[in-house]
Design an enzyme around this catalytic site. Structure first.
Site, mmCIF file in Angstrom:
data_model
loop_
_atom_site.group_PDB
_atom_site.id
_atom_site.type_symbol
_atom_site.label_atom_id
_atom_site.label_comp_id
_atom_site.label_asym_id
_atom_site.label_seq_id
_atom_site.Cartn_x
_atom_site.Cartn_y
_atom_site.Cartn_z
ATOM 1 N N GLU A 168 -3.176 -0.040 8.386
ATOM 2 C CA GLU A 168 -1.935 0.342 9.078
ATOM 3 C C GLU A 168 -1.957 -0.210 10.490
ATOM 4 O O GLU A 168 -2.976 -0.107 11.181
ATOM 5 C CB GLU A 168 -1.784 1.866 9.228
ATOM 6 C CG GLU A 168 -1.347 2.598 8.008
ATOM 7 C CD GLU A 168 -1.119 4.083 8.272
ATOM 8 O OE1 GLU A 168 -0.815 4.462 9.430
ATOM 9 O OE2 GLU A 168 -1.259 4.854 7.319
ATOM 10 N N ARG A 178 0.861 -1.189 0.000
ATOM 11 C CA ARG A 178 0.000 0.000 0.000
ATOM 12 C C ARG A 178 0.892 1.233 0.000
ATOM 13 O O ARG A 178 1.719 1.410 0.894
ATOM 14 C CB ARG A 178 -0.889 -0.028 1.257
ATOM 15 C CG ARG A 178 -1.676 1.230 1.480
ATOM 16 C CD ARG A 178 -2.628 1.102 2.676
ATOM 17 N NE ARG A 178 -3.315 2.361 2.846
ATOM 18 C CZ ARG A 178 -3.113 3.216 3.833
ATOM 19 N NH1 ARG A 178 -2.274 2.932 4.815
ATOM 20 N NH2 ARG A 178 -3.764 4.358 3.866
ATOM 21 N N TYR A 214 -3.223 1.974 16.254
ATOM 22 C CA TYR A 214 -1.954 1.931 16.983
ATOM 23 C C TYR A 214 -2.147 1.722 18.480
ATOM 24 O O TYR A 214 -1.442 0.955 19.106
ATOM 25 C CB TYR A 214 -1.156 3.231 16.729
ATOM 26 C CG TYR A 214 -0.680 3.298 15.287
ATOM 27 C CD1 TYR A 214 0.547 2.769 14.921
ATOM 28 C CD2 TYR A 214 -1.499 3.824 14.283
ATOM 29 C CE1 TYR A 214 0.974 2.769 13.595
ATOM 30 C CE2 TYR A 214 -1.087 3.831 12.953
ATOM 31 C CZ TYR A 214 0.141 3.301 12.616
ATOM 32 O OH TYR A 214 0.545 3.274 11.313
ATOM 33 N N GLU A 273 -6.611 8.554 6.884
ATOM 34 C CA GLU A 273 -6.763 9.208 8.183
ATOM 35 C C GLU A 273 -7.191 10.673 8.057
ATOM 36 O O GLU A 273 -6.455 11.589 8.469
ATOM 37 C CB GLU A 273 -5.457 9.099 8.987
ATOM 38 C CG GLU A 273 -5.028 7.669 9.221
ATOM 39 C CD GLU A 273 -3.777 7.546 10.101
ATOM 40 O OE1 GLU A 273 -3.230 8.577 10.526
ATOM 41 O OE2 GLU A 273 -3.350 6.416 10.362
ATOM 42 N N HIS A 314 -2.500 11.044 1.122
ATOM 43 C CA HIS A 314 -1.885 10.818 2.436
ATOM 44 C C HIS A 314 -1.183 12.127 2.818
ATOM 45 O O HIS A 314 0.030 12.182 2.973
ATOM 46 C CB HIS A 314 -0.931 9.627 2.382
ATOM 47 C CG HIS A 314 -0.591 9.025 3.706
ATOM 48 N ND1 HIS A 314 -0.727 7.681 3.984
ATOM 49 C CD2 HIS A 314 -0.093 9.580 4.843
ATOM 50 C CE1 HIS A 314 -0.333 7.444 5.224
ATOM 51 N NE2 HIS A 314 0.063 8.580 5.770
ATOM 52 N N ASN A 323 -6.910 1.888 10.496
ATOM 53 C CA ASN A 323 -5.536 2.088 10.971
ATOM 54 C C ASN A 323 -5.592 2.141 12.491
ATOM 55 O O ASN A 323 -6.363 2.918 13.064
ATOM 56 C CB ASN A 323 -4.958 3.410 10.456
ATOM 57 C CG ASN A 323 -4.815 3.430 8.938
ATOM 58 O OD1 ASN A 323 -5.105 2.445 8.259
ATOM 59 N ND2 ASN A 323 -4.370 4.549 8.406
HETATM 60 O O1 IFM Z 1 3.417 7.559 10.016
HETATM 61 C C1 IFM Z 1 2.053 7.629 10.270
HETATM 62 C C2 IFM Z 1 1.255 7.446 9.000
HETATM 63 O O2 IFM Z 1 1.627 8.386 8.035
HETATM 64 C C3 IFM Z 1 -0.209 7.611 9.269
HETATM 65 N N1 IFM Z 1 -0.628 6.753 10.343
HETATM 66 C C4 IFM Z 1 0.147 6.756 11.553
HETATM 67 C C5 IFM Z 1 1.616 6.565 11.240
HETATM 68 C C6 IFM Z 1 2.435 6.564 12.533
HETATM 69 O O3 IFM Z 1 2.278 7.786 13.177
#
Ligand code: IFM
Length: 485
Positions: A385, A79, A307, A176, A123, A305
């Site tokens: 992500e 991607r 984290y 995002e 992006h 995405n």
């Molecule tokens: O690096 C970023 C990415 O560009 C978008 N999502 C989160 C990642 C980590 O912060």
């Protein structure tokens, strides 16, 4: 006795993700003009260490080697994002063929190595000319707070769709949009660095509109087999306690982080509570008749995405007195949460911290996948992500050992499996990121890559996580327990 591995469904896409400004470099080559991130990163004090994406990891010149690296790692999918100012430098009008040729070459090389491309159109690198233009004359200025930007995006989407539509099946309109709207125009820690809560809400709406118009423009160019989706970063937001105040704080952040996008995209609405919570700032009259029909363009997939989760409570007295706080993306005196500050406090979620100070908690990913299974029935999900930054350094043996990242990936991929067993239709997982790269306001200080990059020499060294991930991609099976290498 060893317990059976966790098996993923046949055809599951094991991929890795990157973004143009974070890796390409070649900022002034072949007709590319500045994006808002070029301007922002060249503004003193905006990015740690004064780092910029001018050279980044030089992928614009090293793409053939990078594709070979992906093939060696056995990636099934890759991607990447297209740089808008590389293919349409002024953000309007005809495309630059050299820019499109770069992406045609990249896609052909991927396909030649049996790697399926997934293209993200946006992006975060808006052509600077569009940030500077506001044909509607709105006091909120240009860029995403300006309605015309959504129409410019649709034109750009059509151009890229026409150029790559014969060879790319998976398309994501935006990455995002929360970050584009609320970090770009609210807290100002991302480009273009504006700090106007109304501009942030307008930006969110015009990003929703751009998604719908862009999806329409792509549909006109693409063959029927093409799949069009979007990558959101929904917040797995949890109340600190079950008190009414904490539950209300959760509701507010869910509205501003999640439903401000999923409302228009999935249901064709801005929820009443979101409109009420922000009524002090705006009457939302920038939402015009028919917009919410456009934003609700059918999704062929939804990209998630993830984290780290967020924990919120009713605002504590100290927080209310201290004003806006750090939000994990950079420090700012301005808030990315229009209308919520005096009502909500953020708390550190339990769990070890990554180098971003983001707590490790894979259960948030399972929760989100199940939540969007319920909210978007019949829409396949992809984790577009997921990954972690750690302070990786080559060891004396020249190898880069990153057991913390392997542990992070193991637990999060197990969390995806968990969601699948519980009924989520998850079709793929994209590790963030293939390569160490430019981490926005943190510059090159944070390394998310499965492949280490020496920024002096641009040498690439797959970390132990890359080798670990390669085994997973080859077998489609995750060992039930994490085993250190
Ligand atoms: O690096 C970023 C990415 O560009 C978008 N999502 C989160 C990642 C980590 O912060």
């Amino acid at each position: 006795m060893a317990r059976e591995n966790l098996r993923f469904p046949p055809g599951f896409l094991w991929g890795a993700a990157t973004a143009a400004y974070q890796i390409e470099g070649a900022a002034r080559e072949d007709g590319r003009t500045p994006s808002i991130w070029d301007t922002f990163s060249h503004t003193p004090g905006k990015v740690l260490g004064g780092d910029t994406g001018d050279v980044a990891v030089d992928h614009y010149h090293r793409w053939r080697d990078d594709v070979r690296l992906m093939a060696d790692l056995g990636l099934i999918s890759y991607r990447f994002s297209v740089s808008w100012p590389r293919v349409q430098p002024t953000g309007r009008g005809p495309a630059v063929q050299r820019g499109l040729d770069f992406y045609r070459g990249l896609v052909d090389e991927l396909l030649a190595h049996g790697i399926q491309p997934m293209v993200t159109l946006y992006h975060w690198d808006l052509p600077q000319e569009l940030e500077d233009a506001f044909p509607s004359g709105s006091a909120a200025g240009g860029g995403w707070p300006e309605r015309d930007t959504a129409y410019r995006f649709a034109e750009y989407a059509g151009i890229v769709g026409e150029a790559l539509g014969d060879r790319v099946e998976m398309w994501s309109t935006l990455n995002e949009p929360w970050c584009s709207a609320f970090l770009g125009y609210g807290s100002g820690v991302h480009a273009p660095g504006r700090t106007d809560p109304v501009a942030a809400l307008r930006a969110a709406h015009h990003l929703n509109l751009a998604h719908g118009l862009g999806a329409q423009a792509l549909r006109e160019q693409l063959p029927a087999r093409a799949r069009i989706g979007v990558s959101l970063n929904p917040s797995a937001v949890r109340p600190l306690t079950a008190s009414a105040g904490d539950l209300d704080a959760r509701r507010r952040i869910d509205a501003l982080a999640n439903r401000v996008f999923t409302g228009p995209m999935l249901r064709g609405t801005y929820d009443d509570d979101l409109v009420a919570d922000t009524a002090r700032l705006t009457d939302w009259s920038f939402v015009r008749d028919d917009d919410l029909r456009i934003t609700r363009h059918p999704l062929d997939f939804l990209g998630i995405n993830y984290y780290s989760p967020a924990v919120v409570s009713a605002a504590t007295e100290e927080d209310a007195a201290a004003g806006p706080r750090k939000d994990g993306h950079g420090a700012s005196e301005h808030s990315p949460w229009p209308g919520a500050d005096e009502h909500v406090s953020f708390h550190r979620a339990p769990g070890e911290l990554t180098a971003m100070d983001w707590p490790v908690d894979p259960t948030g990913l399972t929760d989100l996948l199940l939540e969007y299974t319920a909210q978007a029935p019949g829409v396949p999900l992809y984790v577009t992500e997921n990954g972690a930054a750690y302070d990786d350094k080559p060891g004396e043996d020249g190898q880069v050992h990153d057991p913390d990242r392997v542990r992070y990936l193991h637990s999060h991929i197990a969390a995806v499996h968990h969601a699948i067993l519980a009924g989520a239709d998850v079709r793929g997982y994209f590790l963030w990121s293939l390569l160490d790269n430019f981490e926005w306001a943190y510059g090159y200080s944070k390394r998310f890559g499965a492949v280490h990059v020496d920024y002096e020499t641009q040498a690439r060294t797959p970390k132990s996580s890359a080798h670990w991930y390669a085994k997973l991609a080859a077998s489609g099976e995750l060992p039930r327990e994490y085993v250190a290498d």
